[in-house]
Design an enzyme around this catalytic site. Structure first.
Site, PDB file in Angstrom:
ATOM      1  N   GLU A  96      34.082   8.399   5.106  1.00 45.18           N
ATOM      2  CA  GLU A  96      35.305   8.516   4.288  1.00 45.18           C
ATOM      3  C   GLU A  96      35.216   7.716   2.989  1.00 45.18           C
ATOM      4  OE1 GLU A  96      38.962   7.994   6.451  1.00 45.18           O
ATOM      5  OE2 GLU A  96      38.495   9.645   7.817  1.00 45.18           O
TER       6      GLU A  96
HETATM    7  C1  LIG Z   1      28.368   8.898  11.559  1.00 46.52           C
HETATM    8  C2  LIG Z   1      28.839   9.665  10.369  1.00 46.52           C
HETATM    9  C3  LIG Z   1      29.906  10.550  10.510  1.00 46.52           C
HETATM   10  C4  LIG Z   1      30.296  11.337   9.415  1.00 46.52           C
HETATM   11  N1  LIG Z   1      31.250  12.310   9.591  1.00 46.52           N
HETATM   12  C5  LIG Z   1      31.448  13.213   8.586  1.00 46.52           C
HETATM   13  C6  LIG Z   1      32.268  14.355   8.797  1.00 46.52           C
HETATM   14  O1  LIG Z   1      32.847  14.546   9.860  1.00 46.52           O
HETATM   15  N2  LIG Z   1      32.397  15.242   7.792  1.00 46.52           N
HETATM   16  C7  LIG Z   1      31.779  15.075   6.591  1.00 46.52           C
HETATM   17  O2  LIG Z   1      31.912  15.920   5.723  1.00 46.52           O
HETATM   18  N3  LIG Z   1      31.015  13.983   6.342  1.00 46.52           N
HETATM   19  C8  LIG Z   1      30.828  13.066   7.312  1.00 46.52           C
HETATM   20  N4  LIG Z   1      30.026  11.971   7.090  1.00 46.52           N
HETATM   21  C9  LIG Z   1      29.443  11.779   5.785  1.00 46.52           C
HETATM   22  C10 LIG Z   1      29.902  10.529   5.046  1.00 46.52           C
HETATM   23  O3  LIG Z   1      31.154  10.727   4.513  1.00 46.52           O
HETATM   24  C11 LIG Z   1      28.823  10.222   4.004  1.00 46.52           C
HETATM   25  O4  LIG Z   1      27.746   9.678   4.727  1.00 46.52           O
HETATM   26  C12 LIG Z   1      29.259   9.317   2.928  1.00 46.52           C
HETATM   27  O5  LIG Z   1      30.138   9.985   2.084  1.00 46.52           O
HETATM   28  C13 LIG Z   1      28.095   8.756   2.092  1.00 46.52           C
HETATM   29  O6  LIG Z   1      27.162   9.714   1.739  1.00 46.52           O
HETATM   30  P1  LIG Z   1      25.607   9.444   1.999  1.00 46.52           P
HETATM   31  O7  LIG Z   1      25.456   8.990   3.393  1.00 46.52           O
HETATM   32  O8  LIG Z   1      24.862  10.620   1.579  1.00 46.52           O
HETATM   33  O9  LIG Z   1      25.270   8.198   1.081  1.00 46.52           O
HETATM   34  P2  LIG Z   1      24.822   8.244  -0.459  1.00 46.52           P
HETATM   35  O10 LIG Z   1      25.779   9.077  -1.220  1.00 46.52           O
HETATM   36  O11 LIG Z   1      23.398   8.570  -0.542  1.00 46.52           O
HETATM   37  O12 LIG Z   1      25.085   6.741  -0.899  1.00 46.52           O
HETATM   38  C14 LIG Z   1      24.154   5.669  -0.674  1.00 46.52           C
HETATM   39  C15 LIG Z   1      24.774   4.366  -1.148  1.00 46.52           C
HETATM   40  O13 LIG Z   1      25.019   4.426  -2.542  1.00 46.52           O
HETATM   41  C16 LIG Z   1      26.336   4.023  -2.828  1.00 46.52           C
HETATM   42  N5  LIG Z   1      26.823   4.759  -3.996  1.00 46.52           N
HETATM   43  C17 LIG Z   1      26.713   6.065  -4.265  1.00 46.52           C
HETATM   44  N6  LIG Z   1      27.273   6.345  -5.457  1.00 46.52           N
HETATM   45  C18 LIG Z   1      27.742   5.175  -5.944  1.00 46.52           C
HETATM   46  C19 LIG Z   1      28.422   4.793  -7.135  1.00 46.52           C
HETATM   47  N7  LIG Z   1      28.747   5.646  -8.088  1.00 46.52           N
HETATM   48  N8  LIG Z   1      28.743   3.500  -7.294  1.00 46.52           N
HETATM   49  C20 LIG Z   1      28.433   2.592  -6.349  1.00 46.52           C
HETATM   50  N9  LIG Z   1      27.801   2.897  -5.224  1.00 46.52           N
HETATM   51  C21 LIG Z   1      27.459   4.170  -5.019  1.00 46.52           C
HETATM   52  C22 LIG Z   1      27.130   4.348  -1.570  1.00 46.52           C
HETATM   53  O14 LIG Z   1      28.258   3.498  -1.473  1.00 46.52           O
HETATM   54  C23 LIG Z   1      26.100   4.062  -0.492  1.00 46.52           C
HETATM   55  O15 LIG Z   1      26.154   2.683  -0.208  1.00 46.52           O
HETATM   56  C24 LIG Z   1      29.657  11.163   8.166  1.00 46.52           C
HETATM   57  C25 LIG Z   1      28.624  10.226   8.032  1.00 46.52           C
HETATM   58  C26 LIG Z   1      28.205   9.503   9.106  1.00 46.52           C
HETATM   59  C27 LIG Z   1      27.069   8.571   8.931  1.00 46.52           C
END
Ligand SMILES: Cc1cc2nc3c(=O)[nH]c(=O)nc-3n(C[C@H](O)[C@H](O)[C@H](O)COP(=O)(O)OP(=O)(O)OC[C@H]3O[C@@H](n4cnc5c(N)ncnc54)[C@H](O)[C@@H]3O)c2cc1C
Length: 815
Positions: free
Chosen positions: A505
């Site tokens: 989220e």
């Molecule tokens: C267990 C689990 C359950 C989930 N459930 C759902 C679900 O039901 N439905 C769904 O749609 N999604 C779901 N998600 C997805 C979740 O919302 C995403 O993992 C999350 O939005 C982050 O995306 P990412 O993991 O690709 O990280 P990335 O986008 O690759 O980010 C990596 C890091 O970079 C940081 N970052 C990225 N951009 C910036 C910025 N501009 N400024 C500062 N920091 C930044 C982030 O904070 C993070 O620390 C789930 C994820 C997990 C792990």
């Protein structure tokens, strides 16, 4: 010399009057009139000081001219507006709607530099209805009793079938669905309390329950669905016949979810034997909670209409639809393994999946509205699911740690009585209090009709971060007991689950750096959004008028906050009005002070850095921290009042407020240290910290008072940990720890007697405690009843201190 003194006197008088008028936010005309009156008095009554009137005549003349609106619009507002429009980033109507989503609540007050306390303090305290209370004491209690977290996390890798069935049939997935559709129709507060309770028992179960009640099909249908969609899906979701998931994230679109490459193309195709206009979907999603077991998928994708079958436009934008699991072309069922917390989570891939257009949530009229829908609903869901889960986990960890550190003895004393451990316990309890206050007061605001979008980001970030800190601290004070996994370990799965809450989220780094202040500055600021909307107004003349009003309001607001910040910093805000006269009074006043300083710093940063501030994430993150600290401290004060202002809880309130306000000071200080325009930083420092850094973190003595409250059975300990599962039954460590804690009150004096009268005098020589009890009994230091009391207590303590061990074959997964 006398003339010089006289001139100085009149100058100071001008300054004081100007500051007083600015402090009180006098309107421009009144400010001008008072200044003119002062100038005239000086001219008439102090001929020797006329030098001052000559010096001030020019600025005052400008001030007079500023009161003539047509003149000021022509000379200042119009030229400024032209530049402003050029600098204003372009924004689609969807982006604008998303930015304006939700409501502005207490967050807006903190941006004013003078929060309207009665607005917060007179709000109704959240409360459970009889039916909601019965659910917590009935089905929720039964569920907690059914859960064996070791079996779920280690042996089964899933909830057992009977738990799944119980969740579905008892309505755990339907807390937000209204009764008319067969749901429980719970308040936000009740929904939050249920999650607190289940999270205190099992993160796998609480995560499973949180998702269908959060942002997902049910929530989207309720707000945007067609009546037909609601009538079809909501009763089935309420009965647990459908299990929903919501798929937004994919391999290429994580934090930047709006950049999703998943497509839906409007075309003709076959559906149930006849040709219809539909959408051909191609998508790849991952991390989707409940996907492996879901029967209906809420899907976000970008919708195109290249043949213009439904629309003039080709790219319609992000759209949400409901897709049945068994639609041809969908691959679903495989699982991710999220950090040993085996709630159902996995990928979903779709190749040329064809569905009718009316599968779009809300029908075709909602095509392209997906992003707005998601952002709007996030403002509620994000205040509840993750904050409640984190609070439940922290309550359980604090409750357990208070008891464990009292019954666990080393160096002949309970480990919790050593200063080093005491410091850790104090921050666990203080942070848990903050978390509970924020989640319950904000849930109460939602029940009062708010959709607080900026607080939802603050809660998501800070409550999950506090959860991480509390989990870490709990592990530390438990030593090896927290580390060795097995049925006897009640901490480690909660500890392992923390990165999930941090990531989902809106990942925390992004939420802190980009969202809290970024959205707050536009959404909550009393003038910024008005200026932006006026600048974009299609009716140019109306826009100019409104922009002029907002611009001059904004200038006056900034000057006023500068003065308010300085005056309150000089006087420690002792003279500001507050809603309570009791021991919490000073905390209200400190928030008043930091609200003015924050509002002033915000305006200077936006004025001097403009759009560059968005790139300077570490600066906006720090301003976001200041805002959040004030918000959380306000929640603490309101929560204390909601609970009837119990005096025995004051150490917790004081610890919480003091640490939060200290944090506000430190983050404001770091903001100034890193502000790139150094002269401006120096000027801001003059207005914000004219006496330097004067606020201190909680003292050790206060910490000790807090620790006493959680290491002793009592009303505060129970209130702090309200709603967690602490029933006294054989498999509930929280209940058993509480029982042992109560026994420790009688056992400790007996233990002391054995030590002082037995061990120190040489009458008792055994090295182990059971042996010491028997020797003390034989020596007449204890009578039989006392010895039995100690034997029983020692057995219970040793049972709780036990950890598990395994044969090799029990741990490996290879047969
Ligand atoms: C267990 C689990 C359950 C989930 N459930 C759902 C679900 O039901 N439905 C769904 O749609 N999604 C779901 N998600 C997805 C979740 O919302 C995403 O993992 C999350 O939005 C982050 O995306 P990412 O993991 O690709 O990280 P990335 O986008 O690759 O980010 C990596 C890091 O970079 C940081 N970052 C990225 N951009 C910036 C910025 N501009 N400024 C500062 N920091 C930044 C982030 O904070 C993070 O620390 C789930 C994820 C997990 C792990």
């Amino acid at each position: 010399m006398t003339a010089l003194l006289g001139a100085f006197f009149w100058f100071v008088l001008f300054l004081v009057l100007a500051m007083a008028l600015l402090y009180k936010r006098a309107p421009l005309w009144l400010f001008t009139a008072c200044m003119l009156a002062e100038l005239a008095s000086c001219w008439l009554f102090a001929p020797s000081s006329r030098l001052i009137t000559a010096v001030l005549a020019i600025p005052l003349a400008i001030l007079v001219l500023l009161n003539i609106r047509p003149l000021r619009v022509g000379l200042i507002t119009r030229p400024f507006l032209k530049t402003y429009i050029k600098l204003l980033p372009s924004m689609s109507s969807t982006e604008r709607e998303a930015l304006e989503a939700g409501t502005v609540w207490w967050d807006g007050e903190l941006f004013t530099g003078g929060p309207d306390w009665p607005k917060l303090m007179q709000a109704k305290a959240p409360a459970l209805s009889a039916e909601e209370r019965a659910f917590l004491d009935g089905p929720c209690e039964t569920l907690c009793g059914m859960i064996d977290d070791w079996d779920i996390t280690h042996q089964r890798g899933d909830l057992p079938p009977e738990v799944w069935q119980y969740l579905k049939t008892q309505g755990f997935f339907a807390m937000i669905i209204p009764k008319q559709y067969g749901g429980l129709g719970f308040s936000a507060y009740a929904h939050s309390c249920v999650l607190v309770k289940v999270a205190s028992r099992s993160t796998t179960a609480s995560s499973t329950i949180a998702v269908p009640n959060s942002l997902g099909p049910a929530e989207l249908l309720l707000h945007y669905g067609t009546q037909e969609q609601k009538d079809h899906y909501l009763p089935r979701l309420a009965r647990g016949e459908e299990v929903p998931c919501f798929a937004l994230t994919g391999p290429r679109a994580g934090s930047d979810a709006a950049s999703l490459p998943d497509t839906g193309v409007i075309c003709k195709g076959q559906w149930q034997g006849r040709e219809v206009i539909g959408i051909r979907l191609n998508f790849s999603k991952r991390y989707i909670t409940l996907a492996p077991v879901a029967t209906v998928i809420g899907l976000a994708f970008r919708l195109f209409d290249p043949e213009h079958l439904m629309s003039e436009r080709e790219d319609l934008g992000i759209t949400c639809a409901l897709i049945p699991r068994d639609t041809p072309g969908i691959s679903i069922g495989r699982r991710h393994f999220p950090i040993n917390i085996p709630f159902q989570n996995g990928p979903i891939v779709g190749h040329d999946v064809f569905v009718p257009v009316d599968f779009i949530i809300g029908g075709f009229r909602m095509a392209g509205q997906g992003w707005r829908m998601l952002v709007e609903q996030l403002s509620v869901g994000r205040c509840i699911s993750l904050p409640s889960n984190a609070t439940g986990g922290s309550k359980a960890a604090t409750y357990a740690s208070g008891a464990y550190t009292r019954i666990r003895r080393q160096f002949n004393a309970p480990v919790g009585r050593f200063e080093g451990v005491e410091q850790v316990l104090a921050r666990m309890a203080g942070r848990t209090y903050i978390m509970d206050a924020a989640r319950s007061v904000t849930a109460g605001a939602i029940d009062g009709g708010e959709k607080p979008s900026v607080p939802s980001a603050m809660l998501k970030y800070h409550i999950t971060e506090f959860g991480r800190m509390v989990a870490n601290d709990a592990m530390d004070v438990h030593g090896g007991k927290g580390i060795c996994l097995g049925p006897n370990n009640y901490l480690a799965r909660g500890y392992q689950s923390i990165p999930v809450a941090i990531t989902v989220e809106g990942a925390n780094i992004l939420t802190r750096s980009l969202i809290i202040f970024g959205q707050g500055a536009v959404r909550c600021h009393p003038f910024v959004l008005k200026e932006m909307n006026a600048a974009r107004d299609a009716d140019r003349e109306k826009g100019v008028r409104e922009f002029d009003r907002a611009l001059f309001g904004h200038i006056g607001f900034t000057l006023s906050n500068a003065v308010r910040s300085m005056v309150m910093a000089m006087t420690f805000a002792r003279f500001t009005s507050v809603p309570e006269q009791g021991p919490a009074k000073r905390y209200f006043q400190h928030i008043n002070r930091y609200s003015a300083s924050f509002a002033f710093a915000t305006d200077v940063a936006m004025l001097t850095l403009g759009g560059y501030l968005k790139k300077k994430e570490s600066l906006s993150a720090r301003l976001g921290d200041v805002l959040s600290s004030m918000y959380l401290a306000s929640m603490v004060l309101k929560h204390h009042q909601n609970q009837g202002s119990p005096p025995e809880d004051l150490p917790l309130v004081e610890w919480a407020c003091r640490s939060l306000i200290y944090q506000a000071q430190e983050q404001l200080h770091s903001f100034l240290r890193n502000f790139p325009i150094r002269p401006m930083a120096a000027l801001m420092r003059l207005f914000i910290f004219p006496r330097g850094l004067t606020y201190f973190a909680p003292s050790d003595r206060l910490g000790r008072a807090v620790v006493d409250l959680i290491m002793t059975p009592g009303v505060t300990r129970e209130r702090l940990c309200e709603y967690i599962y602490r029933t006294r039954e054989a498999h509930n460590p929280l209940g058993l720890l509480e029982e042992a804690l109560e026994l420790s009150l009688q056992a400790e004096p007996l233990e002391k007697r054995v030590r002082v009268e037995g061990v120190k005098t040489g009458k008792v020589t055994a090295l182990d405690f059971p042996g010491q009890i028997e020797q003390a009994l034989a020596a007449g230091i204890l009578d039989e009843r006392e010895a039995e009391q100690l034997r029983d207590y020692d057995a219970k303590v040793m049972h709780l201190v036990q950890v598990d061990d395994f044969a090799q074959h029990e741990l490996g997964t290879r047969a």
